[in-house]
Design an enzyme around this catalytic site. Sequence first.
Site, mmCIF file in Angstrom:
data_model
loop_
_atom_site.group_PDB
_atom_site.id
_atom_site.type_symbol
_atom_site.label_atom_id
_atom_site.label_comp_id
_atom_site.label_asym_id
_atom_site.label_seq_id
_atom_site.Cartn_x
_atom_site.Cartn_y
_atom_site.Cartn_z
ATOM 1 N N HIS A 66 -25.941 -49.888 -57.214
ATOM 2 C CA HIS A 66 -26.942 -50.474 -56.362
ATOM 3 C C HIS A 66 -28.209 -50.756 -57.260
ATOM 4 O O HIS A 66 -29.161 -51.369 -56.894
ATOM 5 C CB HIS A 66 -27.192 -49.846 -55.273
ATOM 6 C CG HIS A 66 -27.967 -48.556 -55.464
ATOM 7 N ND1 HIS A 66 -27.420 -47.633 -56.112
ATOM 8 C CD2 HIS A 66 -29.274 -48.156 -55.413
ATOM 9 C CE1 HIS A 66 -28.164 -46.650 -56.168
ATOM 10 N NE2 HIS A 66 -29.379 -47.010 -55.713
ATOM 11 N N HIS A 81 -33.631 -52.330 -58.230
ATOM 12 C CA HIS A 81 -33.060 -51.412 -57.350
ATOM 13 C C HIS A 81 -32.675 -52.547 -56.008
ATOM 14 O O HIS A 81 -33.663 -52.941 -55.309
ATOM 15 C CB HIS A 81 -34.200 -50.677 -56.903
ATOM 16 C CG HIS A 81 -33.473 -49.376 -55.921
ATOM 17 N ND1 HIS A 81 -33.195 -49.765 -54.669
ATOM 18 C CD2 HIS A 81 -33.211 -48.061 -56.212
ATOM 19 C CE1 HIS A 81 -32.794 -48.763 -54.154
ATOM 20 N NE2 HIS A 81 -32.710 -47.715 -55.016
#
Length: 161
Positions: A66, A81
């Site tokens: 992620h 992120h």
Amino acid sequence: MKWFGKKSNSVSVAAPLSGKLVPLSEVPDEAFAQGLMGEGVAIEPTEGRVIAPFDGVVSHLIDTHHALIIEHSSGLQLLIHVGINTVALNGEGFKALVKTGDSFKAGQTLLECDLDKIRDAGYPVITPIIVANEDGAEKVECTFKTVNAGEPDAIKVVLKT
């Protein structure tokens, strides 16, 4: 990695995702919103593809895919992120196309993510782009607008001298 040649005091960063550039204060996570994670901006993505905003190296790919930290030849490191609290998805909806240590070229796809799957799981998809090495940047500049992935000069990072 050594960089030879004229040292610049700033790095031009292409947009790593398509979407709307917004200030960190709009990120629904206090650590990001208050700048506790570092200087940066965020993108409210419209497409689930993270591309390399410059030529560089993957410093660290988070095992759930992620997020990743990428490094520019100047030494600047950026954390990208995807989403907020998306680590809880344990990699579901994310596909990494690179690994830690890989070199990449600007425009190369680094990560793919299923934005609908992330939203359906109840997580915001807003994506902070943070200077990961705190001694790396004096400030991060951009015009808050809609950008396309790969759009040059979307973000300017002024390096500390």
